[in-house]
Design an enzyme around this catalytic site. Structure first.
Site, PDB file in Angstrom:
ATOM      1  CE  LYS A  46      -0.204  -0.364   5.040  1.00  0.00           C
ATOM      2  NZ  LYS A  46      -0.996  -0.863   6.174  1.00  0.00           N
ATOM      3  CE1 TYR A 273      11.512  32.041   2.200  1.00  0.00           C
ATOM      4  CE2 TYR A 273      11.871  29.669   2.087  1.00  0.00           C
ATOM      5  CZ  TYR A 273      11.475  30.855   1.488  1.00  0.00           C
ATOM      6  OH  TYR A 273      11.062  30.854   0.182  1.00  0.00           O
TER       7      TYR A 273
END
Ligand SMILES: *Cc1c(COP(=O)(O)O)cnc(C)c1O
Length: 381
Positions: A46, A273
């Site tokens: 999955k 940042y």
């Protein structure tokens, strides 16, 4: 020599996940060899094979001795079916009516825990000209999907087998605490499942009982029953969050980038940042063109290491969407273009997905599942 160091000079792109399919194959062979009583190995692929690529992982798992594949969603089953026409395929999750049609169209086995859903399965099977194969789900304590009442589970098993239009294949459950060594709750869940399942299988020979995930498979042979459903261990990741090597599992995935720029920094200069890191002395900063848009979580800001030039280098400053920065020190021994390893081996060192998970207070599953589709997957065969 690891795959990564062996491929140092292979073409590099800004970010690449390299998957060693032989490692997946070998992990499956290693798991299959440990199974008791002839239990089958179902490889759980999955979430795009936990980020490794579902079809490639599935093929390798089957080559390694897995005889079943499991996914969570109908769309995953449909995608796999297109690649693997012959494989036995089980959908573990809940299905809307449209998803049920998709799963049946993909010739996947499906999971049922409510009588009204069984009725829908029968009627859709008839409409589609198929005979749906059903695994009944017993909730022995996970507290998610599944029927909790043992009497209701038995009725549903009997009803599936008795009525027309569907085939009873299996009965299954899922553990909540298999990864907690010594968990009494794990023993209770296993006890409940065996107590109900073993007599049912006496009455209905061939009923496939399955319960174990990777952790249960590795810790408790009496949980193997007729099939185990292993995900994380297939990829060479440790279900207990430790070094996979301790359990003879081989990590299949390496995540690499490269140093796109190297620049000198004076004391006080900042990178990234918010100026979350500033040089305290003269140093050199390397810029890697990989960031949270690729799945390198922003919470690794000032909180990770990367292998460059065969050594660990601290990640400094804020992880951006597309870039991150590392400290290369006052006398950098690497040049622009140097390969960088975020998960995997280089030189004598290795960064495990388990280490990254620990830094993020999460689990290795989330680390590899989080590598975004922007990162090309490259397969070593
Ligand atoms: C994901 C999943 C597994 C595989 O678990 P691992 O811990 O990765 O081995 C097994 N069974 C079910 C129901 C699952 O959802």
């Amino acid at each position: 020599m690891s795959a990564a160091t062996g491929r140092r000079h292979a073409s590099i792109s800004r970010a690449t996940a390299t998957i060693d399919v032989k490692a997946i194959e070998r992990n499956c062979a290693r798991l299959a060899a440990e199974l008791t009583g002839g239990a089958a190995l179902c490889a759980v692929v999955k979430a795009d094979g936990y980020g490794h690529g579902a079809a490639e992982a599935a093929r390798a798992a089957l080559a390694g001795g897995a005889t079943w594949l499991a996914v969570a969603a109908a769309a995953e089953a449909a995608e796999l079916r297109a690649e693997l026409p012959g494989a036995r395929l089980l959908v573990l999750g809940a299905l809307t009516p449209a998803e049920l049609d998709l799963a049946l169209g993909a010739d996947a086995d499906i999971t049922v825990w409510k009588p009204d859903f069984l009725a829908l399965v029968r009627s859709r099977g008839e409409a589609l000209g198929r005979r749906p194969r059903v695994h009944v789900k017993y909730d022995t304590g996970m507290g998610r999907l599944g029927e909790r009442d043992p009497g209701a589970v038995t009725s549903l098993v009997d009803e599936t087998a008795a009525g027309p239009g569907a085939e009873l294949v299996g009965l299954w459950t899922h553990f909540a605490t298999a990864d907690e060594p010594g968990s009494r709750f794990f023993d209770q869940q296993l006890g409940r499942f065996r107590e109900l399942g073993l007599p049912l299988r006496e009455r209905r020979p061939g009923l496939l009982l399955h319960a174990a995930n990777s952790a249960a498979t590795l810790r408790e042979p009496s949980s193997h029953l007729d099939m185990v459903r292993c995900g994380i261990a297939v990829y060479g990741l440790d279900p207990f969050g430790e070094d996979p090597g301790q359990r003879d599992l081989r990590p299949a995935l390496e995540l690499r980038s490269y140093v796109a720029d190297v620049k000198p920094f004076e004391p006080g200069a900042s990178a990234g940042y918010g100026r979350k890191w500033r040089a305290t002395e003269a140093t050199h900063v390397g810029v890697l063109p990989i960031g949270y848009g690729d799945g390198i979580r922003r919470a690794l800001t000032n909180n990770a290491e990367v292998l460059v030039g065969g050594r660990r280098r601290p990640v400094i400053g804020t992880i951006s969407m597309d870039n991150l920065t590392i400290d290369l020190g006052p006398e950098p021994d690497v040049e622009r273009g140097a390969p960088a390893v975020l998960i995997g081996a280089q030189g004598d060192d290795r960064i495990l997905a388990e280490e990254v998970a620990r830094r993020l207070a999460t689990i290795n599953y989330e680390v590899t599942c989080g590598i975004s589709p922007r990162v090309p997957r490259e397969y070593l065969r």
